[in-house]
Design a protein around this motif. Structure first.
Motif, mmCIF file in Angstrom:
data_model
loop_
_atom_site.group_PDB
_atom_site.id
_atom_site.type_symbol
_atom_site.label_atom_id
_atom_site.label_comp_id
_atom_site.label_asym_id
_atom_site.label_seq_id
_atom_site.Cartn_x
_atom_site.Cartn_y
_atom_site.Cartn_z
ATOM 1 N N VAL A 62 25.525 -5.669 -24.132
ATOM 2 C CA VAL A 62 24.335 -6.246 -24.774
ATOM 3 C C VAL A 62 23.169 -5.259 -24.759
ATOM 4 C CG1 VAL A 62 22.654 -8.128 -24.686
ATOM 5 C CG2 VAL A 62 25.061 -8.581 -24.178
ATOM 6 N N GLU A 63 23.038 -4.537 -23.670
ATOM 7 C CA GLU A 63 21.948 -3.565 -23.545
ATOM 8 C C GLU A 63 22.078 -2.445 -24.570
ATOM 9 O OE1 GLU A 63 19.851 -1.433 -19.752
ATOM 10 O OE2 GLU A 63 22.019 -1.207 -19.959
ATOM 11 N N TYR A 64 23.328 -2.046 -24.816
ATOM 12 C CA TYR A 64 23.664 -1.028 -25.804
ATOM 13 C C TYR A 64 22.825 0.232 -25.571
ATOM 14 C CZ TYR A 64 26.038 0.074 -30.206
ATOM 15 O OH TYR A 64 26.871 0.606 -31.156
ATOM 16 N N GLY A 65 22.310 0.855 -26.622
ATOM 17 C CA GLY A 65 21.452 2.029 -26.429
ATOM 18 C C GLY A 65 20.013 1.756 -26.791
ATOM 19 N N PHE A 66 19.661 0.458 -26.847
ATOM 20 C CA PHE A 66 18.350 0.080 -27.367
ATOM 21 C C PHE A 66 17.188 0.491 -26.470
ATOM 22 C CE2 PHE A 66 21.119 -3.420 -29.163
ATOM 23 C CZ PHE A 66 21.283 -2.784 -30.384
ATOM 24 N N ASN A 67 17.435 0.631 -25.179
ATOM 25 C CA ASN A 67 16.355 1.038 -24.281
ATOM 26 C C ASN A 67 15.803 2.410 -24.651
ATOM 27 O OD1 ASN A 67 16.419 -1.306 -22.832
ATOM 28 N ND2 ASN A 67 17.640 -0.500 -21.157
ATOM 29 N N LEU A 68 16.626 3.220 -25.331
ATOM 30 C CA LEU A 68 16.172 4.538 -25.785
ATOM 31 C C LEU A 68 15.901 4.559 -27.287
ATOM 32 C CD1 LEU A 68 18.453 6.885 -23.653
ATOM 33 C CD2 LEU A 68 16.027 6.446 -23.342
ATOM 34 N N THR A 69 16.875 4.109 -28.074
ATOM 35 C CA THR A 69 16.686 4.154 -29.531
ATOM 36 C C THR A 69 15.572 3.222 -29.980
ATOM 37 O OG1 THR A 69 18.405 2.459 -29.856
ATOM 38 C CG2 THR A 69 19.096 4.762 -29.938
ATOM 39 N N GLY A 70 15.547 2.018 -29.428
ATOM 40 C CA GLY A 70 14.498 1.072 -29.801
ATOM 41 C C GLY A 70 13.126 1.540 -29.358
ATOM 42 N N ALA A 71 13.061 2.070 -28.130
ATOM 43 C CA ALA A 71 11.770 2.561 -27.604
ATOM 44 C C ALA A 71 11.248 3.719 -28.448
ATOM 45 C CB ALA A 71 11.948 2.994 -26.155
ATOM 46 N N LYS A 72 12.149 4.607 -28.854
ATOM 47 C CA LYS A 72 11.739 5.752 -29.671
ATOM 48 C C LYS A 72 11.168 5.290 -31.006
ATOM 49 C CE LYS A 72 13.539 9.968 -31.842
ATOM 50 N NZ LYS A 72 14.755 10.796 -32.071
ATOM 51 N N LYS A 73 11.818 4.317 -31.615
ATOM 52 C CA LYS A 73 11.347 3.811 -32.905
ATOM 53 C C LYS A 73 9.992 3.118 -32.775
ATOM 54 C CE LYS A 73 15.932 3.182 -34.922
ATOM 55 N NZ LYS A 73 16.921 2.206 -35.425
ATOM 56 N N PHE A 140 8.019 -2.158 -24.238
ATOM 57 C CA PHE A 140 6.955 -1.660 -23.370
ATOM 58 C C PHE A 140 7.069 -0.146 -23.183
ATOM 59 C CE2 PHE A 140 7.671 -6.096 -22.035
ATOM 60 C CZ PHE A 140 6.441 -6.613 -22.365
ATOM 61 N N HIS A 141 8.309 0.333 -23.108
ATOM 62 C CA HIS A 141 8.519 1.787 -23.048
ATOM 63 C C HIS A 141 7.990 2.457 -24.313
ATOM 64 C CE1 HIS A 141 10.920 2.449 -19.392
ATOM 65 N NE2 HIS A 141 11.448 1.261 -19.609
ATOM 66 N N GLY A 142 8.350 1.885 -25.453
ATOM 67 C CA GLY A 142 7.956 2.484 -26.721
ATOM 68 C C GLY A 142 6.453 2.457 -26.961
ATOM 69 N N LEU A 143 5.808 1.378 -26.551
ATOM 70 C CA LEU A 143 4.361 1.243 -26.757
ATOM 71 C C LEU A 143 3.553 1.851 -25.615
ATOM 72 C CD1 LEU A 143 4.171 -2.414 -28.155
ATOM 73 C CD2 LEU A 143 4.325 -0.258 -29.417
ATOM 74 N N GLN A 144 4.245 2.418 -24.628
ATOM 75 C CA GLN A 144 3.597 3.026 -23.463
ATOM 76 C C GLN A 144 2.689 2.020 -22.749
ATOM 77 O OE1 GLN A 144 2.138 7.116 -23.837
ATOM 78 N NE2 GLN A 144 3.031 7.214 -25.895
ATOM 79 N N GLU A 145 3.267 0.864 -22.481
ATOM 80 C CA GLU A 145 2.549 -0.201 -21.772
ATOM 81 C C GLU A 145 3.380 -0.639 -20.566
ATOM 82 O OE1 GLU A 145 -0.384 -1.136 -22.255
ATOM 83 O OE2 GLU A 145 -0.927 -0.634 -24.318
ATOM 84 N N MET A 146 3.699 0.316 -19.712
ATOM 85 C CA MET A 146 4.605 0.059 -18.597
ATOM 86 C C MET A 146 4.028 -0.882 -17.550
ATOM 87 S SD MET A 146 7.485 1.305 -19.158
ATOM 88 C CE MET A 146 8.110 0.917 -17.537
ATOM 89 N N LYS A 147 2.716 -1.012 -17.511
ATOM 90 C CA LYS A 147 2.112 -1.875 -16.489
ATOM 91 C C LYS A 147 2.578 -3.319 -16.639
ATOM 92 C CE LYS A 147 -2.223 -2.836 -18.962
ATOM 93 N NZ LYS A 147 -3.700 -2.736 -18.900
ATOM 94 N N PHE A 148 2.790 -3.753 -17.883
ATOM 95 C CA PHE A 148 3.192 -5.137 -18.109
ATOM 96 C C PHE A 148 4.572 -5.418 -17.535
ATOM 97 C CE2 PHE A 148 0.065 -4.493 -21.536
ATOM 98 C CZ PHE A 148 -0.762 -5.584 -21.292
ATOM 99 N N ILE A 149 5.553 -4.573 -17.871
ATOM 100 C CA ILE A 149 6.907 -4.820 -17.382
ATOM 101 C C ILE A 149 7.002 -4.594 -15.881
ATOM 102 C CG2 ILE A 149 7.821 -2.497 -17.805
ATOM 103 C CD1 ILE A 149 9.574 -5.922 -18.230
#
Length: 261
Positions: A62-73, A140-149
């Motif tokens: 389910v996680e797939y590669g979205f933590n990187l591909t989605g964040a980059k987009k 949150f990774h993609g938007l550079q808002e790590m404090k929230f997560i």
């Protein structure tokens, strides 16, 4: 002035939040491991560990590669409309992958019949897969808002750990422990989704099958790399599941989680 400038830098602050998150995710399991292995005992902890191992395989699908591909987009997207499109494509893809993961879980249950006790624990832990489907940490990774997560994760894990120490007292509490373990993931999924919807105003958009196919295609190589790592990390428990007793699995799993000095 230079120090204040550095502290106010978004890249620096996100790095700090990320280090806090990684440190917390490393320390918390080490605080609960000695307690839970003593309270549940090797056999019940073995039941928990072997079933969690299967769930983590499904979670990787389910996680797939979205933590990187989605964040980059998300990082290069120009406006909220693009955010909505990316969010929808990833979410629909995750739902599709959830169905695939449940199919493989069904195969596992056919070749490895579960006792009533194991089945209940397994069904509880399956909550983790559904939580992964709605978890939005990649945004949150993609938007550079790590404090929230980071805040969401810390709060969720602290609640879970506190309740584990307060409520889990003997080996009959394996259902309760499994529930408290899984609810951490569920809380992170729900809270992250709420922040994405109400803080960043990201919502669903109409997408087509070709877009979903493209999303899955783009994440394929990252998925195979990450999945391989998870398979090798859990291969020991997987083999032991079919060859030894739950007590031996529990002992192996506990030792495996002890960091090297």
């Amino acid at each position: 002035m230079e120090l204040r400038k550095i502290l106010n830098n978004k890249l620096f602050s996100n790095g700090v939040w990320l280090y806090v998150l990684q440190a917390f995710n490393t320390i918390i399991p080490l605080t609960t491991l000695p307690y839970i292995t003593r309270v549940l005992g090797a056999e019940q902890y073995g039941v928990f560990s072997k079933l969690l191992n299967i769930v983590l395989y499904a979670q990787a699908i389910v996680e797939y590669g979205f933590n990187l591909t989605g964040a980059k987009k998300m990082a290069v997207a120009q406006d909220s409309k693009q955010w909505n499109k990316i969010f929808t494509r990833v979410l629909v893809s995750k739902i599709l992958l959830l169905g695939i993961s449940l199919f493989f879980i069904g195969i596992f249950m056919l070749i490895y019949p579960l006792s009533k006790n194991e089945l209940i624990v397994f069904l509880i832990l399956l909550t983790i897969i559904f939580a992964e489907t709605i978890k939005q940490t990649w945004i949150f990774h993609g938007l550079q808002e790590m404090k929230f997560i980071t805040i969401v994760t810390v709060i969720s894990r602290l609640i879970s750990v506190l309740l584990i120490f307060l409520l889990v007292k003997n080996d009959d509490d394996i259902y309760l422990y499994s529930s408290l373990y899984a609810v951490t993931y569920l809380l992170i999924g729900i809270l992250s989704s709420c922040i994405v919807r109400y803080k960043f105003k990201i919502k669903l958009e109409r997408v087509n099958c070709l877009e979903i196919r493209q999303e899955l295609k783009e994440g394929w190589y990252l998925f195979t790399s990450a999945a391989s790592s998870k398979i090798f990390a859990g291969i020991g428990i997987t083999i032991l599941t079919f060859t030894v007793s739950d007590t031996q699995i529990g002992m192996y799993s506990a030792i495996q989680k002890i960091p090297y000095m």
